[in-house]
Design a protein around this motif. Structure first.
Motif, PDB file in Angstrom:
ATOM      1  N   GLU A 334       0.832  -1.211   0.000  1.00  0.00           N
ATOM      2  CA  GLU A 334       0.000   0.000   0.000  1.00  0.00           C
ATOM      3  C   GLU A 334       0.869   1.265   0.000  1.00  0.00           C
ATOM      4  OE1 GLU A 334      -1.639   1.595   3.705  1.00  0.00           O
ATOM      5  OE2 GLU A 334      -3.588   0.994   2.910  1.00  0.00           O
ATOM      6  N   GLN A 335       1.577   1.485   1.097  1.00  0.00           N
ATOM      7  CA  GLN A 335       2.423   2.677   1.254  1.00  0.00           C
ATOM      8  C   GLN A 335       3.442   2.355   2.345  1.00  0.00           C
ATOM      9  OE1 GLN A 335       0.583   6.066   3.119  1.00  0.00           O
ATOM     10  NE2 GLN A 335      -0.242   4.883   4.788  1.00  0.00           N
ATOM     11  N   GLU A 340       9.438   2.254   7.519  1.00  0.00           N
ATOM     12  CA  GLU A 340       9.900   2.355   6.128  1.00  0.00           C
ATOM     13  C   GLU A 340      10.210   3.821   5.801  1.00  0.00           C
ATOM     14  OE1 GLU A 340       7.191   0.609   7.038  1.00  0.00           O
ATOM     15  OE2 GLU A 340       7.746  -1.438   6.498  1.00  0.00           O
ATOM     16  N   PHE A 347       8.867  -2.353   3.285  1.00  0.00           N
ATOM     17  CA  PHE A 347       8.642  -3.591   4.031  1.00  0.00           C
ATOM     18  C   PHE A 347       9.767  -3.950   4.999  1.00  0.00           C
ATOM     19  CE2 PHE A 347       5.685  -4.167   0.450  1.00  0.00           C
ATOM     20  CZ  PHE A 347       4.528  -4.434   1.178  1.00  0.00           C
ATOM     21  N   ASN A 373       5.601  -0.224  -3.435  1.00  0.00           N
ATOM     22  CA  ASN A 373       4.334   0.239  -2.873  1.00  0.00           C
ATOM     23  C   ASN A 373       3.564   1.051  -3.898  1.00  0.00           C
ATOM     24  OD1 ASN A 373       4.145  -0.542  -0.015  1.00  0.00           O
ATOM     25  ND2 ASN A 373       6.115   0.523   0.117  1.00  0.00           N
ATOM     26  N   HIS A 456      -3.070  -7.949   2.209  1.00  0.00           N
ATOM     27  CA  HIS A 456      -1.896  -7.232   2.696  1.00  0.00           C
ATOM     28  C   HIS A 456      -1.492  -7.858   4.032  1.00  0.00           C
ATOM     29  CE1 HIS A 456       0.572  -4.002   4.329  1.00  0.00           C
ATOM     30  NE2 HIS A 456       0.673  -3.562   3.089  1.00  0.00           N
TER      31      HIS A 456
HETATM   32  N1  URA Z   1       3.050  -1.699   4.325  1.00  0.00           N
HETATM   33  C1  URA Z   1       3.179  -1.535   3.006  1.00  0.00           C
HETATM   34  O1  URA Z   1       2.208  -1.633   2.263  1.00  0.00           O
HETATM   35  N2  URA Z   1       4.377  -1.267   2.511  1.00  0.00           N
HETATM   36  C2  URA Z   1       5.466  -1.163   3.270  1.00  0.00           C
HETATM   37  O2  URA Z   1       6.532  -0.899   2.732  1.00  0.00           O
HETATM   38  C3  URA Z   1       5.308  -1.358   4.645  1.00  0.00           C
HETATM   39  C4  URA Z   1       4.083  -1.609   5.174  1.00  0.00           C
END
Ligand code: URA
Length: 489
Positions: A334-335, A340, A347, A373, A456
């Motif tokens: 996602e982000q 991160e 991640f 992401n 996710h």
């Molecule tokens: N969740 C995500 O979607 N991406 C990341 O990099 C970390 C947590």
């Protein structure tokens, strides 16, 4: 004896001179302290004699700078901290007071245990007032955005706290270029270093920007007439700060209407919540068209500078993907999360650790995958000092879509795996119900890349303990299918 310091916050100079004076056994009543002309508290900087050879006791004999410094004076640690704070007070007598205390600590060992000593109480009062001013500056500085994207604020501290507070603003607004102008000196942050400048004049105060209008609208909307507590409000936001706070102009009219409004609220019949309106664009100008990145370095630089949506300005940095070029799979989350955002890698936080465990269990090496992401900046909400993850809105995900598209083009994966709804929507260009579409390869992209949809990892972290083992097995099964290029039968 006259002792002249370089400026109102020349704590180092005070320390040096105090050491010399104590070593020479110069009693406090023999010294007149003054500091540089930048001190606007009427400390009579310009009236005082300034020694020709720079700062130092003007008592004849060797000028201060050429003397060897005597050994440090021993004081209790809490007194050293008290001294550093109290010296930032605007009180012109602060240097005399703190030297007198230093002197007395050397000659009256019992002083430190006397809770009622008048000098000690006064020093504590000064330090407390300075601490409060530091706190208020953190709460009441309001930046205005200029056309060149710099942010400028005007603030009028009661004491000499600009230097002492600068580190806080540098950490808090690390990604912004900003300046805080005050009549007690100014500070500027260019993204990597702080620079201190002279006192500013009220006329240099920046004019209101579009953000101010938005802020006032927001303030008027969250003002709850039924919970008005004027005395507490004045305690938290003392009047002396009001003339520099745009929202203060609203307090009087809003308070005047409060009783009538809350009566009307009590008498009104209940209503259904209004439909949430589309968010107002924070950036009035359309984002400038970005150059097409020709390498992953250019992609990173472009995403880093991107302000097509507001979250880029709040994050520490853009987090692009990592992994080999032309991999079998590109996994899209996602982000970036909190960790991160700080590390600049995807991640690596709790969700990433869960993904690592799943990959390890499947014998699928992480370094054979490209991890990316859908959104490149961390969107969060501040709760105290914690930054709580906020799901990116559709407009933000769409604004960021260009970077994901460029990343896919540059990385050249053979297949895409969407982790969660934001990634699935970004890759397929339509809303995706993850639970019903998971476990299957979808063939809908114009570039022909197949997309596999699954959960996710954060979705597993949010499950109640009793549901987690089964969900974990099912997620592993999804990932195993994705790896083999098959759909759930
Ligand atoms: N969740 C995500 O979607 N991406 C990341 O990099 C970390 C947590």
């Amino acid at each position: 004896m006259r002792v002249h310091l370089d400026g109102p916050v020349d704590v180092e100079g005070f320390r040096r001179e105090a050491r010399r004076l104590l070593a020479r056994q110069v009693a406090p009543h023999c010294i007149e302290w003054s500091c540089g002309a930048a001190d606007r508290d009427g400390a009579t900087g310009s009236l005082w004699h300034q020694p020709a050879s720079g700062p130092g006791p003007d008592s004849g004999g060797t000028p201060g700078e050429t003397e060897a410094l005597p050994p440090p004076v021993r004081v209790p640690a809490e007194f050293a901290a008290l001294c550093e704070k109290a010296l930032l007070h605007a009180e012109p007598q602060r240097f005399a007071l703190m030297y007198r205390l230093l002197w007395r600590l050397q000659h009256e060992p019992g002083l430190r245990h006397d809770p009622l000593d008048a000098d000690m109480l006064r020093a504590r009062q000064l330090a407390k007032a300075v601490q409060l001013d530091i706190h208020k500056m953190r709460a009441f500085v309001r930046f205005t955005r200029l056309a060149d994207d710099r942010h400028v604020a005007w603030f009028e501290p009661a004491h000499h706290i600009v230097e002492a507070n600068a580190g806080f603003f540098a950490r808090r607004f690390a990604q912004m270029r900003w300046a805080i102008l005050t009549p007690r000196g100014s500070v500027e942050w260019d993204g990597s270093a702080l620079r201190f400048g002279p006192a500013a004049d009220r006329r240099e105060r920046p004019p209101p920007d579009a953000g101010e209008h938005l802020w006032l609208t927001y303030y008027a909307h969250i003002f709850n007439p039924a919970r008005l507590k004027l005395a507490m409000m004045r305690r938290e936001m003392p009047r002396r700060y009001w003339h520099n706070l745009p929202e203060a102009a609203l307090i009087e009219p809003l308070s005047r209407q409060a009783a009538v409004r809350s009566r009307a609220m009590v008498e009104a019949s209940p209503t259904a919540p209004r439909r949430i309106r589309a968010p107002i664009a924070l950036h009035p100008q359309p984002p400038s068209p970005q150059a097409v990145p020709l390498s992953l370095e250019e992609l990173r630089a472009g995403a880093q500078a991107c302000r097509a949506c507001p979250i880029g300005a709040l994050a520490t940095q853009a987090v692009c993907g990592e992994g080999p070029l032309a991999p079998g799979h590109m996994l899209v989350g996602e982000q970036p999360g909190d960790q991160e955002d700080l590390a600049g890698r995807p991640f690596v936080g709790p969700a990433g650790q869960l993904l690592d465990r799943a990959l390890a269990q499947l014998g699928w090496p992480r370094d054979s995958l490209y991890l990316a992401n859908a959104v490149k900046h961390f969107k969060y909400e501040l709760r105290g000092k914690r930054r709580l993850h906020k799901t990116p809105g559709q407009r933000e995900a769409e604004a960021c879509g260009q970077w994901l598209d460029h990343e896919i083009r540059l990385v050249r994966p053979q297949a895409l795996v969407a982790l969660g709804a934001t990634a699935a929507r970004a890759l397929l260009g339509r809303p995706v119900a993850v639970q019903s579409e998971r476990g299957a390869w979808l063939d809908e992209r114009s570039d022909g890349l197949p997309v596999f949809v699954t959960l996710h990892p954060s979705a597993l972290l949010r499950l109640p303990d009793e549901e987690r083992p089964a969900a974990w097995q099912r997620w592993l099964a999804d990932l195993a299918l994705a790896r083999m290029g098959q759909s759930r039968p």
